[in-house]
Design an enzyme around this catalytic site. Structure first.
Site, short mmCIF file in Angstrom:
data_model
loop_
_atom_site.label_atom_id
_atom_site.label_comp_id
_atom_site.label_asym_id
_atom_site.label_seq_id
_atom_site.Cartn_x
_atom_site.Cartn_y
_atom_site.Cartn_z
N SER A 51 13.13 -44.90 11.09
CA SER A 51 13.86 -44.31 12.21
C SER A 51 15.37 -44.45 12.10
CB SER A 51 13.37 -44.92 13.52
OG SER A 51 13.52 -46.31 13.48
N THR A 67 16.05 -46.29 16.98
CA THR A 67 17.49 -46.38 16.72
C THR A 67 17.95 -47.84 16.73
OG1 THR A 67 17.90 -44.30 17.81
CG2 THR A 67 19.72 -45.86 17.82
N THR A 88 20.98 -43.71 13.66
CA THR A 88 19.59 -43.28 13.74
C THR A 88 19.32 -42.04 12.89
OG1 THR A 88 17.85 -42.71 15.36
CG2 THR A 88 19.99 -41.71 15.71
N ARG A 111 19.04 -30.40 16.04
CA ARG A 111 19.01 -31.24 17.25
C ARG A 111 19.84 -32.52 17.04
NH1 ARG A 111 17.42 -36.75 18.63
NH2 ARG A 111 16.66 -36.75 20.76
N VAL A 112 20.62 -32.85 18.05
CA VAL A 112 21.40 -34.09 18.02
C VAL A 112 21.01 -34.90 19.26
CG1 VAL A 112 23.75 -35.01 18.27
CG2 VAL A 112 23.32 -33.09 16.72
N GLY A 113 20.82 -36.19 19.08
CA GLY A 113 20.41 -37.04 20.20
C GLY A 113 21.59 -37.72 20.87
N ASP A 114 21.29 -38.80 21.56
CA ASP A 114 22.33 -39.53 22.30
C ASP A 114 23.18 -40.43 21.42
OD1 ASP A 114 19.82 -41.02 21.96
OD2 ASP A 114 20.92 -42.65 22.91
N THR A 163 18.52 -46.66 23.41
CA THR A 163 17.51 -46.23 22.44
C THR A 163 16.44 -45.47 23.20
OG1 THR A 163 15.95 -46.98 20.76
CG2 THR A 163 16.26 -48.43 22.63
N GLY A 164 15.69 -44.65 22.48
CA GLY A 164 14.64 -43.88 23.14
C GLY A 164 14.96 -42.41 23.14
N GLY A 200 16.61 -39.32 23.34
CA GLY A 200 18.04 -39.05 23.50
C GLY A 200 18.34 -38.08 24.62
N1 ASP Z 1 17.88 -42.13 20.69
C1 ASP Z 1 17.42 -41.51 19.47
C2 ASP Z 1 17.50 -40.05 19.56
O1 ASP Z 1 17.15 -39.49 20.58
C3 ASP Z 1 16.02 -41.83 19.16
C4 ASP Z 1 15.77 -43.22 18.94
O2 ASP Z 1 16.20 -44.10 19.71
O3 ASP Z 1 15.11 -43.45 17.94
O4 ASP Z 1 17.88 -39.43 18.58
#
Ligand code: ASP
Length: 326
Positions: free
Chosen positions: A85, A188, A206, A216-219, A239-240, A242
């Site tokens: 991850s 992450t 991450t 796609r881009v996360g947080d 984390t989690g 995004g």
């Molecule tokens: N926060 C990350 C994302 O959404 C995912 C993760 O925490 O693994 O890209």
């Protein structure tokens, strides 16, 4: 986790809290419960944070630089071939392409990030380059890769790790288009740190959501969502899923709640409650926050059980289970 393992973990942590000569004390002499404080303090998300914190702690001792510590610390996770991850060995998007997101921030407000970047083994170092050597905060995709080439970063062959490829082939059998967040472990890495002089820094890196749409881009690379640091107040990381974190500017929200007087724990809990209110159908997704304030107090909270974090300070180190809403 077995009860015995849980017990051992708690025992280790308790013994950390009562070591003499540390800044920490759970209880003052007259029995009044005080909040635990540590300086320096390094916190990272998930159990891969233990190895990352070991490195960060070592670097902080050697260089005295909290930003060096949070960069070099998460580089350990980026290089960990077993980690699916974080880093180029992570799980790919729906097209079988691994794209990485990372951000770094200092307590004086300097920050840098890269997102949707390919073939760069250490996106956190590229994010630091953006922070230190460009007038920008964020570089994306091919532009970030070109910047890496220009700065002499090695460009890796574009090839999935054997474990990622195996998982991807299995996923393709159904190609179920649904965000999958492992609510138990490994996600992450977000790291936040405080040095002896009260300087804060943070990093977050991450490979993002497994089997995400290409692009796609996360947080994690978004300043204020996956990471926020302010020497006047404290630092937070996330984390989690995004998307759920971006919707509430999670890390910024926590720092602002601490600015208004909440403890790190109260701020994390309030942010999770807000995230749940703003994300319908939260049942199936996980998100968690980790925070510290400038005095060296910390907190963590998640939507579901399973989130944990690594904590290093002068008195020792521990892997700690976070509390959760459900
Ligand atoms: N926060 C990350 C994302 O959404 C995912 C993760 O925490 O693994 O890209």
């Amino acid at each position: 986790m077995s009860d015995r393992r849980k017990f051992l973990k708690n025992t280790i942590l308790s013994s950390v809290l009562i070591l003499p000569g540390t800044v920490s004390s759970a209880m003052s002499l007259n029995g009044f419960k005080k909040r635990e404080k540590h300086k320096p303090l390094i916190l990272s998300t998930w159990n891969h944070g233990m190895a990352a914190n070991d490195k960060a702690w070592e670097v902080l001792g050697e260089t005295g630089s909290i930003v060096d510590a949070v960069e070099k610390g998460v580089m350990v996770t980026e290089s960990d071939l077993k980690n699916l991850s974080v880093g180029l060995q992570g799980l790919p998007d729906r097209e079988g392409i691994v794209t990485l997101d990372a951000s770094i921030m200092k307590g004086d407000g300097s920050c840098g990030s890269v997102c949707f970047v390919r073939q760069v083994k250490h996106p956190i170092s590229l994010a630091r380059k953006v922070m230190e050597d460009t007038p920008h905060v964020m570089l994306a995709g091919e532009g970030a890769r070109q910047f890496a080439i220009q700065e002499g970063f090695p460009i890796e062959e574009e090839k999935m790790s054997p474990a990622a490829e195996k998982a991807y082939i299995k996923w393709k059998e159904k190609s179920e288009y649904k965000p999958i967040i492992n609510i138990e472990n490994h996600d992450t890495i977000g790291m936040i740190g405080l040095d002896e002089n009260g300087n804060l820094a943070g990093s977050c890196t991450t490979s993002g959501l497994a089997y995400k749409m290409h692009g796609r881009v996360g947080d994690s690379p978004i300043i204020g969502a996956g990471l926020y640091v302010d020497n006047e107040v404290g630092a937070a990381t996330a984390t989690g899923l995004g998307e759920s974190i971006i919707k509430v500017c999670g890390s910024f929200l926590i720092v602002e709640l601490m600015r208004q007087g909440r403890t790190p724990q109260e701020a994390c809990e309030e942010a999770v409650k807000r995230l749940i209110r703003k994300n319908k159908g939260i049942d199936g997704i996980q998100a968690g926050f980790l925070a510290m304030n400038k005095d060296g107090e910390h907190g963590a909270y998640a939507v579901h059980p399973g989130f944990n974090f690594a904590m290093h300070h002068k008195g020792g180190k521990a892997l700690v289970d976070s509390k959760s809403k459900f």
